[in-house]
Design a protein around this motif. Structure first.
Motif, PDB file in Angstrom:
ATOM      1  N   VAL A 256      36.843  41.563  29.837  1.00 49.52           N
ATOM      2  CA  VAL A 256      37.496  40.516  30.684  1.00 49.52           C
ATOM      3  C   VAL A 256      39.203  40.892  30.641  1.00 49.52           C
ATOM      4  O   VAL A 256      39.740  40.731  31.533  1.00 49.52           O
ATOM      5  CB  VAL A 256      37.009  39.182  30.588  1.00 49.52           C
ATOM      6  CG1 VAL A 256      38.019  38.372  31.782  1.00 49.52           C
ATOM      7  CG2 VAL A 256      35.506  38.917  30.797  1.00 49.52           C
ATOM      8  N   LEU A 257      39.352  40.878  29.465  1.00 51.51           N
ATOM      9  CA  LEU A 257      40.989  41.527  29.295  1.00 51.51           C
ATOM     10  C   LEU A 257      41.397  42.568  30.053  1.00 51.51           C
ATOM     11  O   LEU A 257      42.435  42.589  30.522  1.00 51.51           O
ATOM     12  CB  LEU A 257      41.419  41.387  27.824  1.00 51.51           C
ATOM     13  CG  LEU A 257      42.647  41.716  27.387  1.00 51.51           C
ATOM     14  CD1 LEU A 257      43.778  40.716  27.924  1.00 51.51           C
ATOM     15  CD2 LEU A 257      42.760  41.941  25.950  1.00 51.51           C
ATOM     16  N   GLU A 258      40.380  43.427  29.767  1.00 47.76           N
ATOM     17  CA  GLU A 258      41.108  44.740  30.344  1.00 47.76           C
ATOM     18  C   GLU A 258      40.508  45.036  31.910  1.00 47.76           C
ATOM     19  O   GLU A 258      40.936  45.786  32.493  1.00 47.76           O
ATOM     20  CB  GLU A 258      40.168  46.001  29.425  1.00 47.76           C
ATOM     21  CG  GLU A 258      40.657  45.881  28.119  1.00 47.76           C
ATOM     22  CD  GLU A 258      40.136  47.208  27.524  1.00 47.76           C
ATOM     23  OE1 GLU A 258      39.009  47.841  27.849  1.00 47.76           O
ATOM     24  OE2 GLU A 258      40.693  47.456  26.232  1.00 47.76           O
ATOM     25  N   ASN A 259      39.820  44.112  32.275  1.00 51.25           N
ATOM     26  CA  ASN A 259      39.247  44.340  33.678  1.00 51.25           C
ATOM     27  C   ASN A 259      39.064  43.056  34.736  1.00 51.25           C
ATOM     28  O   ASN A 259      38.852  43.170  35.933  1.00 51.25           O
ATOM     29  CB  ASN A 259      37.673  44.627  33.624  1.00 51.25           C
ATOM     30  CG  ASN A 259      37.643  45.906  33.197  1.00 51.25           C
ATOM     31  OD1 ASN A 259      37.517  47.189  33.668  1.00 51.25           O
ATOM     32  ND2 ASN A 259      37.233  46.100  31.875  1.00 51.25           N
ATOM     33  N   HIS A 260      40.121  42.200  34.288  1.00 48.50           N
ATOM     34  CA  HIS A 260      40.080  40.924  35.078  1.00 48.50           C
ATOM     35  C   HIS A 260      40.571  41.037  36.346  1.00 48.50           C
ATOM     36  O   HIS A 260      40.358  40.268  37.350  1.00 48.50           O
ATOM     37  CB  HIS A 260      40.649  39.729  34.207  1.00 48.50           C
ATOM     38  CG  HIS A 260      42.510  39.938  33.873  1.00 48.50           C
ATOM     39  ND1 HIS A 260      43.127  39.740  34.787  1.00 48.50           N
ATOM     40  CD2 HIS A 260      42.808  40.308  32.839  1.00 48.50           C
ATOM     41  CE1 HIS A 260      44.370  39.828  34.074  1.00 48.50           C
ATOM     42  NE2 HIS A 260      44.010  40.405  33.050  1.00 48.50           N
ATOM     43  N   ARG A 261      41.717  41.907  36.445  1.00 49.49           N
ATOM     44  CA  ARG A 261      42.221  42.178  37.599  1.00 49.49           C
ATOM     45  C   ARG A 261      41.438  42.780  39.028  1.00 49.49           C
ATOM     46  O   ARG A 261      41.600  42.452  39.964  1.00 49.49           O
ATOM     47  CB  ARG A 261      43.445  43.083  37.606  1.00 49.49           C
ATOM     48  CG  ARG A 261      44.563  42.188  36.692  1.00 49.49           C
ATOM     49  CD  ARG A 261      45.870  43.040  36.563  1.00 49.49           C
ATOM     50  NE  ARG A 261      46.928  42.213  36.105  1.00 49.49           N
ATOM     51  CZ  ARG A 261      47.447  42.237  34.634  1.00 49.49           C
ATOM     52  NH1 ARG A 261      46.381  43.069  34.040  1.00 49.49           N
ATOM     53  NH2 ARG A 261      48.081  41.750  34.331  1.00 49.49           N
ATOM     54  N   ALA A 262      40.501  43.579  38.392  1.00 49.68           N
ATOM     55  CA  ALA A 262      39.577  44.298  39.399  1.00 49.68           C
ATOM     56  C   ALA A 262      38.067  44.357  38.752  1.00 49.68           C
ATOM     57  O   ALA A 262      37.823  45.381  38.309  1.00 49.68           O
ATOM     58  CB  ALA A 262      40.096  45.707  39.802  1.00 49.68           C
ATOM     59  N   PRO A 263      37.382  43.201  38.682  1.00 51.95           N
ATOM     60  CA  PRO A 263      36.142  43.359  37.886  1.00 51.95           C
ATOM     61  C   PRO A 263      35.101  44.104  38.340  1.00 51.95           C
ATOM     62  O   PRO A 263      34.243  44.563  37.821  1.00 51.95           O
ATOM     63  CB  PRO A 263      35.650  41.839  37.718  1.00 51.95           C
ATOM     64  CG  PRO A 263      36.551  41.255  38.894  1.00 51.95           C
ATOM     65  CD  PRO A 263      37.837  41.862  39.006  1.00 51.95           C
ATOM     66  N   CYS A 264      35.229  44.424  39.748  1.00 55.44           N
ATOM     67  CA  CYS A 264      34.239  45.308  40.406  1.00 55.44           C
ATOM     68  C   CYS A 264      34.906  46.896  40.245  1.00 55.44           C
ATOM     69  O   CYS A 264      34.083  47.779  40.938  1.00 55.44           O
ATOM     70  CB  CYS A 264      33.942  44.834  41.670  1.00 55.44           C
ATOM     71  SG  CYS A 264      33.199  43.301  41.785  1.00 55.44           S
ATOM     72  N   GLY A 265      35.922  47.056  39.795  1.00 54.25           N
ATOM     73  CA  GLY A 265      36.506  48.404  39.816  1.00 54.25           C
ATOM     74  C   GLY A 265      37.411  48.829  40.933  1.00 54.25           C
ATOM     75  O   GLY A 265      37.511  48.075  41.995  1.00 54.25           O
ATOM     76  N   ALA A 266      38.128  49.764  40.709  1.00 58.64           N
ATOM     77  CA  ALA A 266      39.215  50.190  41.619  1.00 58.64           C
ATOM     78  C   ALA A 266      38.458  50.365  43.104  1.00 58.64           C
ATOM     79  O   ALA A 266      37.406  51.094  43.237  1.00 58.64           O
ATOM     80  CB  ALA A 266      39.915  51.395  41.366  1.00 58.64           C
ATOM     81  N   GLY A 267      39.387  50.024  44.304  1.00 62.86           N
ATOM     82  CA  GLY A 267      38.585  50.453  45.594  1.00 62.86           C
ATOM     83  C   GLY A 267      37.786  49.238  46.061  1.00 62.86           C
ATOM     84  O   GLY A 267      37.491  49.155  47.339  1.00 62.86           O
ATOM     85  N   VAL A 268      37.427  48.324  45.178  1.00 67.04           N
ATOM     86  CA  VAL A 268      36.648  47.137  45.815  1.00 67.04           C
ATOM     87  C   VAL A 268      37.713  45.951  46.172  1.00 67.04           C
ATOM     88  O   VAL A 268      38.516  45.482  45.423  1.00 67.04           O
ATOM     89  CB  VAL A 268      35.627  46.412  44.808  1.00 67.04           C
ATOM     90  CG1 VAL A 268      35.001  45.304  45.505  1.00 67.04           C
ATOM     91  CG2 VAL A 268      34.716  47.698  44.614  1.00 67.04           C
ATOM     92  N   SER A 269      37.853  45.503  47.224  1.00 66.15           N
ATOM     93  CA  SER A 269      38.632  44.375  47.896  1.00 66.15           C
ATOM     94  C   SER A 269      38.769  43.107  47.123  1.00 66.15           C
ATOM     95  O   SER A 269      37.724  42.615  46.475  1.00 66.15           O
ATOM     96  CB  SER A 269      38.595  44.068  49.154  1.00 66.15           C
ATOM     97  OG  SER A 269      37.468  43.363  49.401  1.00 66.15           O
ATOM     98  N   ALA A 270      39.813  42.541  46.825  1.00 67.37           N
ATOM     99  CA  ALA A 270      40.027  41.281  46.279  1.00 67.37           C
ATOM    100  C   ALA A 270      39.140  40.324  46.910  1.00 67.37           C
ATOM    101  O   ALA A 270      38.711  39.162  46.410  1.00 67.37           O
ATOM    102  CB  ALA A 270      41.311  40.768  45.864  1.00 67.37           C
ATOM    103  N   GLN A 271      38.888  40.316  48.241  1.00 70.36           N
ATOM    104  CA  GLN A 271      38.177  39.498  49.146  1.00 70.36           C
ATOM    105  C   GLN A 271      36.706  39.407  48.608  1.00 70.36           C
ATOM    106  O   GLN A 271      36.314  38.526  48.430  1.00 70.36           O
ATOM    107  CB  GLN A 271      38.032  39.586  50.391  1.00 70.36           C
ATOM    108  CG  GLN A 271      37.572  38.677  51.440  1.00 70.36           C
ATOM    109  CD  GLN A 271      37.821  38.958  52.776  1.00 70.36           C
ATOM    110  OE1 GLN A 271      38.346  39.917  53.221  1.00 70.36           O
ATOM    111  NE2 GLN A 271      37.156  38.111  53.744  1.00 70.36           N
ATOM    112  N   ALA A 272      36.090  40.511  48.441  1.00 68.69           N
ATOM    113  CA  ALA A 272      34.789  40.734  48.027  1.00 68.69           C
ATOM    114  C   ALA A 272      34.407  40.737  46.680  1.00 68.69           C
ATOM    115  O   ALA A 272      33.536  40.168  46.109  1.00 68.69           O
ATOM    116  CB  ALA A 272      34.294  42.337  48.439  1.00 68.69           C
ATOM    117  N   CYS A 273      35.697  40.814  45.768  1.00 67.51           N
ATOM    118  CA  CYS A 273      35.298  40.832  44.436  1.00 67.51           C
ATOM    119  C   CYS A 273      36.663  40.311  43.734  1.00 67.51           C
ATOM    120  O   CYS A 273      37.665  40.991  43.285  1.00 67.51           O
ATOM    121  CB  CYS A 273      34.969  42.127  43.563  1.00 67.51           C
ATOM    122  SG  CYS A 273      34.626  42.041  41.869  1.00 67.51           S
ATOM    123  N   PRO A 274      37.059  39.061  43.667  1.00 72.38           N
ATOM    124  CA  PRO A 274      38.403  38.578  43.500  1.00 72.38           C
ATOM    125  C   PRO A 274      38.513  38.612  42.014  1.00 72.38           C
ATOM    126  O   PRO A 274      37.708  38.600  41.086  1.00 72.38           O
ATOM    127  CB  PRO A 274      38.457  37.163  43.831  1.00 72.38           C
ATOM    128  CG  PRO A 274      36.775  36.597  43.995  1.00 72.38           C
ATOM    129  CD  PRO A 274      36.253  37.895  44.228  1.00 72.38           C
TER     130      PRO A 274
END
Length: 487
Positions: A256-274
C-alpha cells in the motif's frame, strides 16, 4: 427488521494475532549487536545453530540491510524499500551473525499471527450522514471517490455486498500475498477481480470485515437492514491467508505504501480506481503488549501517515480491567492518523448509550498511550459472509441476501475486528467530505467529536482530549466529525 431484533449471539470470534513486537532484549553476543524483538531474543536464546529462522533485518538504509543479509549468508525474501528493511531466512547462527553487521539497527522475528473477529451504522450516525450529508463532490456521503484497503484473509468480490450499479465489483484491486511462503519474487500478486481469495484461504473473516467497511446498503427479507459505512468507496483487498505472519502483513502494508496513489496501476483513472486513503487491520497480538517503535509495522504506518494514508487497527479481544496493557501494539502509535478501535455494544438497538464490550481489550490505566483511540460497534454485527467458510459458520445466525440464490450470505459475528472497519469506512466518508484533509485532521475530527457514552472507566484528560483506558475518547459520531472537519 433492524439488526437488534435478530437473536443475539454469545460467540465472540476474536481470532487475533500472536504478534509480540514489544520492546527489545539485551544484546546476546557482543556489545555491538543490534537489538532484537522480544520473540526473536527468546528464540535465539534457545535455538540450535542450524534451526531455521525468518527475520526482518532493519538497516540504517536499504543498502546496509541488503549488505548485511548477504554477508551473513541469509537468503533474501523481499525488501521494504522505503523503510530500509529486508526480510530474509536462514539459520539461527546466520541471524545471530547479521546482528553484528555494520548498519544493522534492529532485527525482529517473523512472528505468527491470528485474526481478530464484529455493522452498526446507526449508532455512529454513519447511516444518517450517508442519507443527509454530501461530500465535496456534491454526492451523498458514502465514501465515493475514496479507496479503502483491507488486509485480511481475503474477500469474495462476487458477493452482492460489493456489486456496483453496472454489475461489476467494487473490489477494484484484488491481491494475494505469497510472502509467508518465502517467495523471493512476486511476493504480492494481482489476481482477477472475480477470484474469491477468502475461499482460497478458507477464511470468511475478510469478507465480513470488508462488508462492514464498504458493503452495499440493502434491506433484506423481513426488513433486516445491512450495509457498511462507505458503500460508495472502491476496495483494494490484500489476502494474507488465514494464518497471518508479520512478514505477510508488513508486506501488505508495504504494498500500500508503494502503490496507494494508483492501486490499479498506471493508466487506470482515479475515478475507476481512486487512491487508497485508509487501511483496515483487524489482526494483532494475542494478549496485547507494549508499543515497539522500532518494528517494521510502525515504520510502515508512519510512512503511510506522512503520505496521507490513515491506518486503522482493531484494539484486540483480550478484555481486561486496566491493570495491564492488553491493547494491540501498533495501534498504540501516537502518530496522528493511526487509530486503534475498541468494541462498543449498541445492544442490538442502535443506542448511543450502550456499553463497552466485555471482550474489548483495555489499555493500562496508568499508561495513556496504551488506551484505544475511539469506539465503534463491534458486537453482534451482521455483514457479508458465505455459509461454507469457517469464520462465517461460527455466527450461527445466517440471513439470506438480496437475490433469490443468496442463501445465508450474511451472518452475525462479534469482535474488535468488526469495530475497526466501521472506523475505516467512516474515514472514507470524512475524506469524501474533505479530500485534502490530512491524517491528523481526520483523527482530530473523530476524537474531538466522539460521543461520551458513560459505561466503563471515567474519562480523563489525555492530551487535547478526554479519554479512558477501555473506550478511548468515546463512540464515533460521523455527523459531528464531518462538521468539525469542514467548518
Amino acid at each position: 427488521m433492524s439488526l437488534g431484533r435478530l437473536r443475539r449471539s454469545t460467540l465472540i470470534v476474536a481470532c487475533v494475532t500472536v504478534l509480540s513486537l514489544s520492546g527489545t532484549v539485551p544484546a546476546q553476543a557482543e556489545q555491538s549487536s543490534a537489538p532484537v524483538s522480544d520473540t526473536l531474543g527468546s528464540l535465539l536464546a534457545t535455538a540450535s545453530g542450524a534451526a531455521r529462522v525468518t527475520a526482518l533485518v532493519h538497516g540504517s538504509d536499504l543498502a546496509a540491510a541488503e549488505n548485511a543479509v548477504r554477508e551473513a549468508g541469509l537468503t533474501r525474501i523481499t525488501a521494504f524499500r522505503k523503510i530500509g528493511v529486508v526480510a530474509a531466512t536462514g539459520t539461527a547462527d546466520q541471524v545471530r551473525a547479521v546482528r553484528q553487521a555494520a548498519g544493522v539497527t534492529y532485527v525482529e522475528n517473523n512472528d505468527p499471527l491470528r485474526v481478530y473477529a464484529s455493522s452498526g451504522t446507526q449508532a455512529t450516525r454513519s447511516l444518517e450522514a450517508q442519507q443527509t450529508l454530501t461530500g465535496a463532490d456534491g454526492t451523498k456521503l458514502t465514501g465515493t471517490g475514496v479507496g479503502v484497503a483491507v488486509i485480511d484473509t481475503g474477500v469474495d468480490p462476487t458477493h452482492p455486498a460489493f456489486s456496483a450499479k453496472d454489475g461489476s465489483s467494487r473490489v477494484v484491486a484484488n491481491l494475494k500475498s505469497l510472502c509467508a511462503q518465502g517467495t523471493d519474487t512476486g511476493c504480492i500478486v494481482k489476481v482477477p477481480n472475480s477470484v474469491d481469495t477468502d475461499t482460497l484461504s478458507l477464511g470468511g473473516h475478510g469478507t465480513h470485515v470488508t462488508g462492514i467497511a464498504a458493503g452495499n446498503d440493502f434491506t433484506l427479507s423481513g426488513g433486516t437492514r445491512v450495509g457498511g459505512t462507505a458503500p460508495g468507496s472502491k476496495i483494494t483487498s490484500i489476502s494474507t491467508g488465514a494464518a497471518l505472519l508479520v512478514l505477510g502483513s508488513d508486506a501488505a502494508l508495504n504494498w500500500v505504501l508503494e502503490n496507494h496513489r494508483a492501486p490499479c496501476g498506471a493508466g487506470v483513472s482515479a475515478q475507476a480506481c481512486p487512491p487508497i486513503k485508509v487501511i483496515n487491520n483487524s489482526y494483532g497480538p494475542s494478549g496485547g503488549g507494549g508499543f515497539d517503535p522500532n518494528s517494521a509495522t510502525v515504520k510502515l504506518q508512519r510512512a503511510l501517515a506522512a503520505e496521507g494514508v490513515v491506518t486503522v487497527w482493531a484494539n484486540g479481544n483480550d478484555g481486561g480491567d486496566g491493570s495491564q496493557n492488553l491493547s494491540n501494539p501498533p495501534g498504540q502509535d501516537p502518530t496522528p492518523g493511526i487509530l486503534s478501535v475498541a468494541s462498543y455494544n449498541d445492544q442490538g438497538t442502535g443506542t448511543r448509550d450502550g456499553t463497552v464490550s466485555d471482550y474489548s481489550s483495555r489499555g493500562a490505566a496508568n499508561d495513556q498511550q496504551s488506551w484505544p483511540d475511539i469506539s465503534a460497534p463491534g458486537e453482534n454485527i451482521l455483514s457479508a459472509c458465505r455459509p461454507y467458510l469457517p469464520i462465517c459458520s461460527t455466527g450461527l445466525q445466517p440471513v439470506n441476501g438480496p437475490g433469490m440464490l443468496d442463501l445465508g450470505t450474511y451472518n452475525v459475528i462479534s469482535g474488535t475486528s468488526m469495530a475497526a472497519p466501521q472506523i475505516t469506512g467512516i474515514v472514507a466518508q470524512l475524506y469524501q467530505a474533505k479530500p485534502d484533509a490530512t491524517p491528523a485532521e481526520i483523527e482530530d475530527a473523530l476524537k474531538s467529536t466522539a460521543y461520551k457514552y458513560t459505561d466503563g472507566a471515567p474519562y480523563q484528560q489525555a492530551g487535547p482530549y478526554t479519554s479512558s483506558f477501555d473506550k478511548g475518547t468515546g463512540l464515533a459520531d460521523v455527523v459531528a466529525a464531518v462538521g468539525a472537519l469542514t467548518n
